[in-house]
Design a protein around this motif. Structure first.
Motif, mmCIF file in Angstrom:
data_model
loop_
_atom_site.group_PDB
_atom_site.id
_atom_site.type_symbol
_atom_site.label_atom_id
_atom_site.label_comp_id
_atom_site.label_asym_id
_atom_site.label_seq_id
_atom_site.Cartn_x
_atom_site.Cartn_y
_atom_site.Cartn_z
ATOM 1 N N ASN A 12 0.376 -1.048 0.120
ATOM 2 C CA ASN A 12 0.050 0.195 -0.358
ATOM 3 C C ASN A 12 1.130 1.406 0.190
ATOM 4 O O ASN A 12 0.107 2.183 -0.880
ATOM 5 C CB ASN A 12 -0.992 -0.341 1.095
ATOM 6 C CG ASN A 12 -1.888 -1.127 1.359
ATOM 7 O OD1 ASN A 12 -2.535 -1.102 -0.258
ATOM 8 N ND2 ASN A 12 -2.747 -1.125 2.123
ATOM 9 N N LYS A 15 2.413 1.873 -3.986
ATOM 10 C CA LYS A 15 1.032 2.374 -4.588
ATOM 11 C C LYS A 15 1.186 3.974 -4.339
ATOM 12 O O LYS A 15 0.905 4.686 -5.220
ATOM 13 C CB LYS A 15 -0.112 1.253 -4.225
ATOM 14 C CG LYS A 15 -0.858 1.815 -5.311
ATOM 15 C CD LYS A 15 -2.861 0.531 -4.857
ATOM 16 C CE LYS A 15 -3.046 1.320 -5.997
ATOM 17 N NZ LYS A 15 -5.037 0.961 -6.088
ATOM 18 N N SER A 16 0.586 4.389 -3.044
ATOM 19 C CA SER A 16 0.415 5.487 -2.470
ATOM 20 C C SER A 16 1.758 6.781 -2.584
ATOM 21 O O SER A 16 1.553 7.498 -3.541
ATOM 22 C CB SER A 16 0.180 6.091 -1.347
ATOM 23 O OG SER A 16 1.040 6.098 -0.092
ATOM 24 N N ASN A 17 3.242 5.722 -3.110
ATOM 25 C CA ASN A 17 3.842 6.103 -2.980
ATOM 26 C C ASN A 17 4.463 6.168 -4.759
ATOM 27 O O ASN A 17 4.619 7.652 -5.203
ATOM 28 C CB ASN A 17 5.861 5.970 -2.984
ATOM 29 C CG ASN A 17 5.421 5.943 -1.026
ATOM 30 O OD1 ASN A 17 4.993 6.829 -0.354
ATOM 31 N ND2 ASN A 17 6.703 5.345 -0.739
ATOM 32 N N GLU A 19 1.777 6.779 -6.628
ATOM 33 C CA GLU A 19 0.544 7.787 -7.072
ATOM 34 C C GLU A 19 0.639 9.339 -6.238
ATOM 35 O O GLU A 19 0.780 10.099 -7.629
ATOM 36 C CB GLU A 19 -0.717 7.481 -6.425
ATOM 37 C CG GLU A 19 -1.432 6.261 -6.993
ATOM 38 C CD GLU A 19 -2.358 5.519 -6.141
ATOM 39 O OE1 GLU A 19 -3.118 6.653 -4.937
ATOM 40 O OE2 GLU A 19 -3.207 4.775 -6.147
ATOM 41 N N LEU A 20 1.805 9.865 -5.992
ATOM 42 C CA LEU A 20 2.190 10.907 -5.466
ATOM 43 C C LEU A 20 2.701 11.209 -6.273
ATOM 44 O O LEU A 20 2.941 12.204 -7.145
ATOM 45 C CB LEU A 20 3.157 11.068 -4.069
ATOM 46 C CG LEU A 20 3.859 12.135 -3.332
ATOM 47 C CD1 LEU A 20 2.243 13.277 -3.328
ATOM 48 C CD2 LEU A 20 4.845 12.333 -2.153
ATOM 49 N N LYS A 63 7.290 15.404 0.780
ATOM 50 C CA LYS A 63 6.354 13.957 1.312
ATOM 51 C C LYS A 63 7.129 13.438 -0.184
ATOM 52 O O LYS A 63 7.446 12.308 -0.102
ATOM 53 C CB LYS A 63 5.064 14.188 0.275
ATOM 54 C CG LYS A 63 3.957 14.671 1.797
ATOM 55 C CD LYS A 63 3.019 15.075 0.588
ATOM 56 C CE LYS A 63 2.353 15.426 1.898
ATOM 57 N NZ LYS A 63 0.786 15.957 1.516
ATOM 58 N N ALA A 67 8.717 9.150 -0.510
ATOM 59 C CA ALA A 67 8.614 8.448 -1.360
ATOM 60 C C ALA A 67 9.275 7.945 -2.780
ATOM 61 O O ALA A 67 9.687 6.908 -3.269
ATOM 62 C CB ALA A 67 7.394 9.053 -2.571
#
Length: 70
Positions: A12, A15-17, A19-20, A63, A67
């Protein structure tokens, strides 16, 4: 231990990294590096703007660094 991440948590986070960075799962290392470099350059420039825009740019740089380095 609370500090250890499960495989699902790691998936997860990755995946969020991605997306960023504006990417999806399956992105190559080269695509990740390119996206990171472009976004970092944009926010580095914005960081010197006054007010909230500069503050937001500084937060985004943090961020992005997290990431990219995870």
């Amino acid at each position: 231990s609370a500090g250890l991440k499960t495989g699902e948590q790691e998936k997860n986070m990755k995946k969020s990294n991605l997306e960023l960075l504006g990417l999806s799962e399956g992105a190559t290392e080269e695509e990740i590096k390119d996206a990171y470099s472009k976004l970092r350059a944009k926010y580095l420039e914005d960081r010197f703007k006054d007010g909230e825009e500069g503050n937001e740019a500084a937060r985004m740089l943090t961020k992005l660094d997290v990431a990219y380095n995870e």
